[in-house]
Write a protein that holds these residues in place. Structure first.
Motif, PDB file in Angstrom:
ATOM      1  N   PHE B 239      -4.600  -3.047 -36.384  1.00 36.97           N
ATOM      2  CA  PHE B 239      -4.801  -2.830 -34.945  1.00 36.97           C
ATOM      3  C   PHE B 239      -5.359  -1.420 -34.751  1.00 36.97           C
ATOM      4  O   PHE B 239      -5.304  -0.582 -35.674  1.00 36.97           O
ATOM      5  CB  PHE B 239      -3.489  -2.995 -34.162  1.00 36.97           C
ATOM      6  CG  PHE B 239      -2.336  -2.183 -34.712  1.00 36.97           C
ATOM      7  CD1 PHE B 239      -2.173  -0.844 -34.376  1.00 36.97           C
ATOM      8  CD2 PHE B 239      -1.399  -2.765 -35.580  1.00 36.97           C
ATOM      9  CE1 PHE B 239      -1.116  -0.107 -34.879  1.00 36.97           C
ATOM     10  CE2 PHE B 239      -0.337  -2.029 -36.089  1.00 36.97           C
ATOM     11  CZ  PHE B 239      -0.197  -0.687 -35.734  1.00 36.97           C
ATOM     12  N   ALA B 240      -5.904  -1.195 -33.581  1.00 36.26           N
ATOM     13  CA  ALA B 240      -6.426   0.145 -33.282  1.00 36.26           C
ATOM     14  C   ALA B 240      -5.258   1.110 -33.121  1.00 36.26           C
ATOM     15  O   ALA B 240      -4.348   0.851 -32.336  1.00 36.26           O
ATOM     16  CB  ALA B 240      -7.259   0.105 -32.014  1.00 36.26           C
ATOM     17  N   VAL B 241      -5.279   2.178 -33.895  1.00 36.60           N
ATOM     18  CA  VAL B 241      -4.193   3.158 -33.828  1.00 36.60           C
ATOM     19  C   VAL B 241      -4.273   3.915 -32.504  1.00 36.60           C
ATOM     20  O   VAL B 241      -5.342   4.383 -32.115  1.00 36.60           O
ATOM     21  CB  VAL B 241      -4.297   4.149 -35.007  1.00 36.60           C
ATOM     22  CG1 VAL B 241      -3.261   5.249 -34.883  1.00 36.60           C
ATOM     23  CG2 VAL B 241      -4.141   3.413 -36.323  1.00 36.60           C
ATOM     24  N   LEU B 242      -3.154   3.992 -31.818  1.00 38.40           N
ATOM     25  CA  LEU B 242      -3.132   4.688 -30.534  1.00 38.40           C
ATOM     26  C   LEU B 242      -3.293   6.188 -30.752  1.00 38.40           C
ATOM     27  O   LEU B 242      -2.745   6.749 -31.700  1.00 38.40           O
ATOM     28  CB  LEU B 242      -1.816   4.416 -29.791  1.00 38.40           C
ATOM     29  CG  LEU B 242      -1.586   2.967 -29.350  1.00 38.40           C
ATOM     30  CD1 LEU B 242      -0.240   2.846 -28.626  1.00 38.40           C
ATOM     31  CD2 LEU B 242      -2.704   2.485 -28.437  1.00 38.40           C
ATOM     32  N   ARG B 243      -4.033   6.816 -29.864  1.00 40.22           N
ATOM     33  CA  ARG B 243      -4.284   8.256 -29.958  1.00 40.22           C
ATOM     34  C   ARG B 243      -3.882   8.906 -28.639  1.00 40.22           C
ATOM     35  O   ARG B 243      -4.675   8.939 -27.704  1.00 40.22           O
ATOM     36  CB  ARG B 243      -5.771   8.510 -30.213  1.00 40.22           C
ATOM     37  CG  ARG B 243      -6.339   7.746 -31.398  1.00 40.22           C
ATOM     38  CD  ARG B 243      -6.007   8.391 -32.705  1.00 40.22           C
ATOM     39  NE  ARG B 243      -6.658   9.666 -32.861  1.00 40.22           N
ATOM     40  CZ  ARG B 243      -7.872   9.816 -33.387  1.00 40.22           C
ATOM     41  NH1 ARG B 243      -8.571   8.772 -33.765  1.00 40.22           N
ATOM     42  NH2 ARG B 243      -8.388  11.012 -33.539  1.00 40.22           N
ATOM     43  N   PRO B 244      -2.668   9.412 -28.525  1.00 39.37           N
ATOM     44  CA  PRO B 244      -2.272  10.088 -27.276  1.00 39.37           C
ATOM     45  C   PRO B 244      -3.222  11.257 -26.998  1.00 39.37           C
ATOM     46  O   PRO B 244      -3.526  12.032 -27.904  1.00 39.37           O
ATOM     47  CB  PRO B 244      -0.853  10.587 -27.576  1.00 39.37           C
ATOM     48  CG  PRO B 244      -0.398   9.795 -28.745  1.00 39.37           C
ATOM     49  CD  PRO B 244      -1.615   9.466 -29.541  1.00 39.37           C
ATOM     50  N   TRP B 267       4.082  -0.152 -38.847  1.00 41.43           N
ATOM     51  CA  TRP B 267       4.109   0.800 -37.740  1.00 41.43           C
ATOM     52  C   TRP B 267       3.312   2.040 -38.156  1.00 41.43           C
ATOM     53  O   TRP B 267       3.211   2.345 -39.343  1.00 41.43           O
ATOM     54  CB  TRP B 267       5.532   1.257 -37.436  1.00 41.43           C
ATOM     55  CG  TRP B 267       6.446   0.224 -36.866  1.00 41.43           C
ATOM     56  CD1 TRP B 267       6.990  -0.846 -37.513  1.00 41.43           C
ATOM     57  CD2 TRP B 267       6.952   0.169 -35.532  1.00 41.43           C
ATOM     58  NE1 TRP B 267       7.794  -1.557 -36.670  1.00 41.43           N
ATOM     59  CE2 TRP B 267       7.789  -0.951 -35.444  1.00 41.43           C
ATOM     60  CE3 TRP B 267       6.777   0.967 -34.403  1.00 41.43           C
ATOM     61  CZ2 TRP B 267       8.459  -1.304 -34.273  1.00 41.43           C
ATOM     62  CZ3 TRP B 267       7.437   0.635 -33.230  1.00 41.43           C
ATOM     63  CH2 TRP B 267       8.262  -0.499 -33.169  1.00 41.43           C
ATOM     64  N   ARG B 269       3.516   6.067 -37.699  1.00 46.06           N
ATOM     65  CA  ARG B 269       4.363   7.183 -37.230  1.00 46.06           C
ATOM     66  C   ARG B 269       3.519   8.442 -37.230  1.00 46.06           C
ATOM     67  O   ARG B 269       2.935   8.803 -38.254  1.00 46.06           O
ATOM     68  CB  ARG B 269       5.567   7.366 -38.151  1.00 46.06           C
ATOM     69  CG  ARG B 269       6.423   8.564 -37.764  1.00 46.06           C
ATOM     70  CD  ARG B 269       7.825   8.456 -38.344  1.00 46.06           C
ATOM     71  NE  ARG B 269       7.916   8.765 -39.755  1.00 46.06           N
ATOM     72  CZ  ARG B 269       8.281   9.967 -40.242  1.00 46.06           C
ATOM     73  NH1 ARG B 269       8.575  10.942 -39.412  1.00 46.06           N
ATOM     74  NH2 ARG B 269       8.364  10.162 -41.531  1.00 46.06           N
ATOM     75  N   MET B 282       5.855   6.579 -32.614  1.00 45.61           N
ATOM     76  CA  MET B 282       5.667   5.407 -33.480  1.00 45.61           C
ATOM     77  C   MET B 282       5.173   4.230 -32.637  1.00 45.61           C
ATOM     78  O   MET B 282       5.598   4.062 -31.484  1.00 45.61           O
ATOM     79  CB  MET B 282       6.979   5.016 -34.164  1.00 45.61           C
ATOM     80  CG  MET B 282       7.513   6.075 -35.098  1.00 45.61           C
ATOM     81  SD  MET B 282       8.933   5.480 -36.063  1.00 45.61           S
ATOM     82  CE  MET B 282       8.139   4.300 -37.167  1.00 45.61           C
ATOM     83  N   LYS B 284       3.412  -0.051 -32.935  1.00 44.54           N
ATOM     84  CA  LYS B 284       2.826  -1.187 -33.656  1.00 44.54           C
ATOM     85  C   LYS B 284       2.280  -2.153 -32.611  1.00 44.54           C
ATOM     86  O   LYS B 284       2.670  -2.094 -31.441  1.00 44.54           O
ATOM     87  CB  LYS B 284       3.880  -1.897 -34.514  1.00 44.54           C
ATOM     88  CG  LYS B 284       4.919  -2.648 -33.702  1.00 44.54           C
ATOM     89  CD  LYS B 284       5.740  -3.606 -34.539  1.00 44.54           C
ATOM     90  CE  LYS B 284       6.692  -4.394 -33.636  1.00 44.54           C
ATOM     91  NZ  LYS B 284       7.446  -5.420 -34.319  1.00 44.54           N
ATOM     92  N   LYS B 285       1.414  -3.013 -33.052  1.00 41.07           N
ATOM     93  CA  LYS B 285       0.880  -4.029 -32.152  1.00 41.07           C
ATOM     94  C   LYS B 285       1.865  -5.188 -32.112  1.00 41.07           C
ATOM     95  O   LYS B 285       2.380  -5.607 -33.149  1.00 41.07           O
ATOM     96  CB  LYS B 285      -0.469  -4.509 -32.675  1.00 41.07           C
ATOM     97  CG  LYS B 285      -1.203  -5.439 -31.743  1.00 41.07           C
ATOM     98  CD  LYS B 285      -1.937  -4.673 -30.691  1.00 41.07           C
ATOM     99  CE  LYS B 285      -2.748  -5.642 -29.822  1.00 41.07           C
ATOM    100  NZ  LYS B 285      -3.474  -4.947 -28.781  1.00 41.07           N
ATOM    101  N   CYS B 337      -1.996   7.221 -23.941  1.00 43.88           N
ATOM    102  CA  CYS B 337      -2.531   6.386 -25.034  1.00 43.88           C
ATOM    103  C   CYS B 337      -3.405   5.273 -24.494  1.00 43.88           C
ATOM    104  O   CYS B 337      -4.196   4.683 -25.246  1.00 43.88           O
ATOM    105  CB  CYS B 337      -1.392   5.732 -25.812  1.00 43.88           C
ATOM    106  SG  CYS B 337      -0.332   6.841 -26.699  1.00 43.88           S
TER     107      CYS B 337
END
Lengths: 221, 338
Positions: B239-244, B267, B269, B282, B284-285, B337
């Motif tokens: 999945f696309a990693v979230l980037r705050p 996940w 982290r 942390m 996960k999709k 995010c």
């Protein structure tokens, strides 16, 4: 409407609603007896107004430093304009030798990108301002001071997609939906509501500050 | 000017300097636990880069053992206990609580909790330099001209303050006693801007090398793989990693890991820091997240003492964030995010 657009609308709406009466009641230069908090709020508003009117990032609150730097690093990876890429690289190199993360050192074209985005947002807000004024505020995200600072941040944040030439963050396949905030009084309640998160949090032992039972008996960092 | 008046002036200046020095060094705190800091008393440390690197690396690269006392005065009831600690200098460590001095604590459950949170306590509790580069940027280190002996070891006492500027509120300070050759911290005190003591740690006994009676050094219970924080797109996450994008002031992404949970779900982290403070994120999709999923997104928030934890399901992601900061900052961080 994206999640961010929704947030920025609320911030701007509530910041304006909360700040305006105070500023109408007392001159912006302050009156005797004005509290430190009000004075700080006025200072903050001046900064925000300055940013909005001149779009000079040099005048932006310090909170922008990290964001501008973060965006610039990402833009360096995706920017296609060679000149802009060189400008960005030079700026970032300067940070290595003089690690002062100030927006005033950012390339000028960042101002123009912010300006374009602000103009779009402001136009939309003007169109809907009457409708928004009729609706009661249902959400509080914090103090006016914080909201104004947040609004400033979010405005620049919204420039990121333009800056990057396309947002590459979260998957867009899941529909954006309103976020409901729930405050918990105990860790047990929170853990019951989110068992999947609680399980992995315990596994990596990151709830130690809350007296939680983890399962992290050491190991490498 | 008469000799008498000259002497008086000299005495007054000497007295003032002594007073400032004592204030700067934290003397006179016994009755109120309050310390006032004078401006720029003492000498700002030179060679901060090496100092920051040592402070960051010492817990992982120095083999040592000892017994230390910890006090957390803002918790109710106040938490005070002693623990044995040892590290092998190759990244492994062990902590074992040996007695609890607090009254009003359920000692048995407290011991169990501490045993299960060794990793958190070693990595993030109290003063800890997590990223030397960011620490150097965001903090000032001031040498306090005061020799300090901790557990029989000559230490250098420093005052660590976050640089003012971007934060809305003035952050807390740390007074740190470190062994000067290694940078190992043998004592720290966290104080509010007004000088109120919040928490402290001090070694009562200390030695380099392995302990006579080794503490078992465990391994993390979940499989973790460290990622290049500059190349999160290169992770194995499906999945696309979230980037705050809205980080707390001066925080940056410092470390990133892939973590497989008990169900073998992956996940990500991420550890953000300003050099000293930590914000752990942390996510996960969710398996059930489909296009057009209109399930309401929810964030649950718990604020306890100086720490906040947020857990939630937002836009098809399961996520959690933990940091020593207010709920508002973490809400903004998580929201950014999406």
């Amino acid at each position: 409407m994206s999640f961010h657009d929704d947030i920025i609308r609320r911030w701007l709406d509530e910041a304006a609603a909360d700040a305006a009466p105070k500023l109408d009641r007392e001159s912006i230069d302050g009156l005797d007896g004005a509290s430190d908090e009000e004075e700080r709020m006025r200072d903050r508003l001046r900064l925000v107004q300055g940013l909005l009117s001149t779009l000079d990032l040099k005048e932006a609150p310090k909170e922008l430093d990290a964001l501008v730097h973060h965006n610039a690093c990402e833009a360096l990876e995706s920017e296609t304009d060679e000149l802009q890429e060189l400008e960005l690289a030079g700026w970032l190199e300067g940070l290595d030798t003089e690690p002062v993360l100030e927006p005033c050192k950012a390339p000028e074209f960042l101002d123009r990108i912010v300006e374009q985005r602000l103009a779009t947002i402001q136009g939309t807000i003007d169109e809907e301002s009457e409708l928004q004024a009729e609706q009661p505020t249902r959400f509080r995200w914090g103090s006016p001071r914080r909201m104004m600072a947040g609004a400033t941040l979010a405005l620049v944040l919204l420039a990121a997609p333009l800056f990057l030439g396309g947002y590459s963050g979260a998957d867009q396949d899941a529909a954006d939906s309103p976020v409901r905030l729930v405050n918990y009084d105990s860790l047990e309640g929170l853990q019951r509501a989110f068992p999947s998160q609680s399980q992995v949090a315990s596994g990596v032992g990151i709830l130690g500050a809350f007296g939680a039972s983890g399962n992290d008996s050491g190991g490498p960092r | 000017m008469s000799p008498l008046s000259t002497a008086s002036l000299g005495q007054w200046v000497g007295s003032a300097i002594l007073t400032l020095g004592l204030i700067a060094c934290g003397a006179g705190t016994s009755s109120s636990d309050t310390i006032e800091f004078g401006p720029d008393n003492g000498v700002v440390a030179s060679g901060t880069s090496a100092l920051a690197a040592n402070l960051s690396q010492a817990p992982w690269q120095v083999e040592y053992h000892g017994v230390r006392r910890l006090e957390f005065l803002t918790e109710r009831p106040v938490v005070e206990y002693r623990e044995k600690v040892s590290a092998d200098g190759r990244g492994q460590f062990g902590i074992q609580v040996i007695d609890v001095a607090s009254s009003g604590l359920d000692t048995a459950s407290f011991l169990a909790e501490q045993a299960q949170n060794e990793g958190f306590n070693y990595r993030y509790r109290g003063f800890r330099v997590l990223d030397p580069f960011l620490f150097e940027i965001n903090y000032t280190v001031q040498l306090l001209n005061q020799e300090q002996v901790v557990a029989g070891v000559d230490c250098t006492r420093i005052l660590v303050r976050k640089r003012l500027g971007s934060a809305h509120t003035t952050p807390n300070h740390f007074i740190v006693d470190m062994e000067p050759n290694t940078g190992l911290v043998l004592g720290w005190q966290e104080l509010t801007p007004s000088g109120v003591l919040l928490s402290k740690m001090e070694f009562e006994s200390f030695g380099f090398g392995p302990a006579d009676e080794p503490i078992p050094m465990g391994a993390g219970s979940l499989e973790e793989t460290e990622l290049d924080p500059q190349d999160l797109a290169g992770s194995n996450a499906p999945f696309a990693v979230l980037r705050p994008r809205l980080l707390p002031a001066e925080f940056r992404l410092s470390r990133a890991y892939e973590v497989r949970d008990a169900s073998n779900k992956l996940w990500i982290r991420q550890v953000f820091t300003d050099g000293e403070g930590a914000l752990i994120f942390m996510h996960k999709k969710q398996a059930s997240a489909n296009a057009g999923d209109s399930k309401a997104s929810t964030l649950g928030i718990l604020e306890q003492g100086q720490w906040t934890v947020v857990m939630g399901d937002v836009n098809g992601y399961s996520l959690l964030a933990v940091g020593k900061m207010g709920a508002n900052e973490i809400e903004d961080f998580v929201s950014s995010c999406f």
